[in-house]
Design a protein around this motif. Structure first.
Motif, mmCIF file in Angstrom:
data_model
loop_
_atom_site.group_PDB
_atom_site.id
_atom_site.type_symbol
_atom_site.label_atom_id
_atom_site.label_comp_id
_atom_site.label_asym_id
_atom_site.label_seq_id
_atom_site.Cartn_x
_atom_site.Cartn_y
_atom_site.Cartn_z
ATOM 1 N N GLY A 1 58.933 12.570 69.852
ATOM 2 C CA GLY A 1 57.500 12.596 70.142
ATOM 3 C C GLY A 1 57.122 11.697 71.299
ATOM 4 O O GLY A 1 56.276 12.046 72.130
ATOM 5 N N GLY A 2 57.754 10.532 71.374
ATOM 6 C CA GLY A 2 57.494 9.625 72.484
ATOM 7 C C GLY A 2 57.926 10.212 73.812
ATOM 8 O O GLY A 2 57.247 10.038 74.834
ATOM 9 N N GLN A 3 59.065 10.926 73.802
ATOM 10 C CA GLN A 3 59.523 11.561 75.034
ATOM 11 C C GLN A 3 58.573 12.682 75.464
ATOM 12 O O GLN A 3 58.305 12.865 76.654
ATOM 13 C CB GLN A 3 60.945 12.108 74.857
ATOM 14 N N VAL A 4 58.037 13.418 74.495
ATOM 15 C CA VAL A 4 57.056 14.460 74.805
ATOM 16 C C VAL A 4 55.832 13.838 75.484
ATOM 17 O O VAL A 4 55.364 14.299 76.535
ATOM 18 C CB VAL A 4 56.635 15.219 73.534
ATOM 19 N N ALA A 5 55.314 12.776 74.884
ATOM 20 C CA ALA A 5 54.143 12.110 75.454
ATOM 21 C C ALA A 5 54.454 11.528 76.829
ATOM 22 O O ALA A 5 53.598 11.531 77.733
ATOM 23 C CB ALA A 5 53.655 11.010 74.513
ATOM 24 N N ASP A 6 55.677 11.057 77.010
ATOM 25 C CA ASP A 6 56.101 10.504 78.295
ATOM 26 C C ASP A 6 56.098 11.593 79.366
ATOM 27 O O ASP A 6 55.580 11.402 80.480
ATOM 28 C CB ASP A 6 57.503 9.910 78.138
ATOM 29 N N GLY B 1 63.082 11.737 65.112
ATOM 30 C CA GLY B 1 62.340 12.987 65.131
ATOM 31 C C GLY B 1 61.070 13.002 65.956
ATOM 32 O O GLY B 1 60.812 12.141 66.794
ATOM 33 N N SER B 2 60.239 14.004 65.659
ATOM 34 C CA SER B 2 59.066 14.286 66.480
ATOM 35 C C SER B 2 57.953 13.251 66.337
ATOM 36 O O SER B 2 57.046 13.202 67.169
ATOM 37 C CB SER B 2 58.502 15.666 66.128
ATOM 38 N N LEU B 3 58.015 12.412 65.311
ATOM 39 C CA LEU B 3 56.985 11.389 65.149
ATOM 40 C C LEU B 3 57.322 10.095 65.887
ATOM 41 O O LEU B 3 56.464 9.226 66.027
ATOM 42 C CB LEU B 3 56.759 11.090 63.661
ATOM 43 N N HIS C 1 55.799 3.813 74.355
ATOM 44 C CA HIS C 1 56.817 2.755 74.246
ATOM 45 C C HIS C 1 57.151 2.437 72.784
ATOM 46 O O HIS C 1 58.312 2.187 72.454
ATOM 47 C CB HIS C 1 56.332 1.486 74.948
ATOM 48 N N GLU C 2 56.157 2.436 71.925
ATOM 49 C CA GLU C 2 56.424 2.176 70.514
ATOM 50 C C GLU C 2 57.209 3.316 69.889
ATOM 51 O O GLU C 2 58.069 3.083 69.030
ATOM 52 C CB GLU C 2 55.108 1.952 69.759
ATOM 53 N N SER C 3 56.920 4.542 70.300
ATOM 54 C CA SER C 3 57.602 5.700 69.718
ATOM 55 C C SER C 3 59.056 5.788 70.170
ATOM 56 O O SER C 3 59.923 6.204 69.390
ATOM 57 C CB SER C 3 56.873 6.991 70.105
ATOM 58 N N LYS C 4 59.318 5.410 71.404
ATOM 59 C CA LYS C 4 60.679 5.524 71.929
ATOM 60 C C LYS C 4 61.459 4.214 71.737
ATOM 61 O O LYS C 4 62.259 4.086 70.815
ATOM 62 C CB LYS C 4 60.628 5.893 73.411
#
Length: 295
Positions: free
Chosen positions: A156-161, A150-152, A178-181
């Motif tokens: 969320g990691g893709q959004v930040a990327d 999900g978004s956390l 990197h930690e999120s994805k």
């Protein structure tokens, strides 16, 4: 790579591929196009690292490969969905993945989007079929995978990327991406393997710590390979990060410091495995393999 690890990986890839072939609708199943598109990306020659780590974690906790198989295939379906969507023109816009044209290049953007959606749904269908254990229900495993997807984390990691393209990010922000994805999905892979084996809570925590450290090291090595290897070697577009002006560990730290950081994280991952003793052998081997890979 040692001969025993090469044999281990070969056997596990075959084991996972056979299961995926059973679990995913056949290419002739109506509607044919969506199932061909799903299979195009799923069977394009991936190394199956996440499902293999899932199975190795189950073994480390004294479980069986059969009980971990649904979770192992689930994380591969979720991973492949994320790759299909990441490669779309509205995302990273890549033409090659796993050595073949990306899904949207073969089947069009709309069908690639739907193939990713279908694989994501299938991942939850599969993990929900994991046999019940004393400590971990299938519902708990679905919850673990859903939170990761999900978004956390993954989304969320893709959004930040995406939002970080064309900017020099602080190292802390790059680590978050990197930690999120990468790291979150790898951590979930080993945790699900442990949960399928009725892992104790301290073992689940150890697997989480192992997965996060190994996952971040894995992505740092990916960043290094993007600037040191060819497209033919990688099976995807080399130099893409540099061309799109993405922040990477080599861009922010340099190659040598990036390699040192990957080594430090791998050692941290190995320390997390102490609770498993000799049962963690294959997880140790996998951590070293991921650090030293060249594609």
């Amino acid at each position: 790579m040692s001969a025993d690890l090469k044999s281990y990986l070969t056997q596990r890839v075959a084991f996972v591929d056979a299961a995926l072939d059973r679990f995913v609708p056949a290419a002739e199943t109506r509607p044919v196009t969506i199932h061909k598109a799903m299979r195009h990306s799923l069977f394009a020659g991936g190394k199956r690292l996440r499902p293999i780590l899932c199975l190795a974690a189950a073994e480390a906790c004294g479980g069986s490969l059969e009980n971990a198989l649904y979770a192992a295939c689930a994380v591969e379906c979720l991973h492949t969905y994320s790759l299909i969507h990441d490669d779309l023109p509205c995302m990273d816009d890549d033409d090659m993945r796993r050595g073949v044209p990306t899904c949207h290049k073969v089947y069009g953007e709309a069908m690639a989007l739907l193939a990713g959606d279908a694989l994501q749904a299938l991942s939850f269908e599969l993990v929900a079929q994991t046999p019940v254990t004393h400590r971990h229900s299938p519902a708990a495993m679905v919850l673990e995978l859903a939170r990761t997807a999900g978004s956390l984390h993954l989304v969320g990691g893709q959004v930040a990327d995406l939002e970080g393209e064309g900017r020099k990010l602080p190292l802390e922000d790059l680590r978050y991406i990197h930690e999120s994805k990468t790291a979150a999905l790898l951590a979930s892979s080993v945790k699900l393997g442990g949960m399928s084996a009725d892992a104790q809570l301290d073992q689940v925590q150890a697997l989480h710590d192992f997965g996060m450290a190994t996952g971040l090291a894995f992505q740092i090595i990916d960043d290094i390979l993007d600037v040191t290897q060819t497209t033919e070697k990688l099976g995807k577009s080399a130099g893409k990060d540099l061309a799109s002006e993405k922040s990477t560990y080599p861009a922010l730290m340099g190659l040598d410091a990036s390699r040192d950081e990957a080594h430090r994280l791998t050692e941290k991952a190995r320390q997390a495995l102490e609770v498993f003793g000799p049962n963690g052998y294959w997880l140790h081997q996998m951590a070293d393999y991921l650090l030293k890979r060249d594609y």
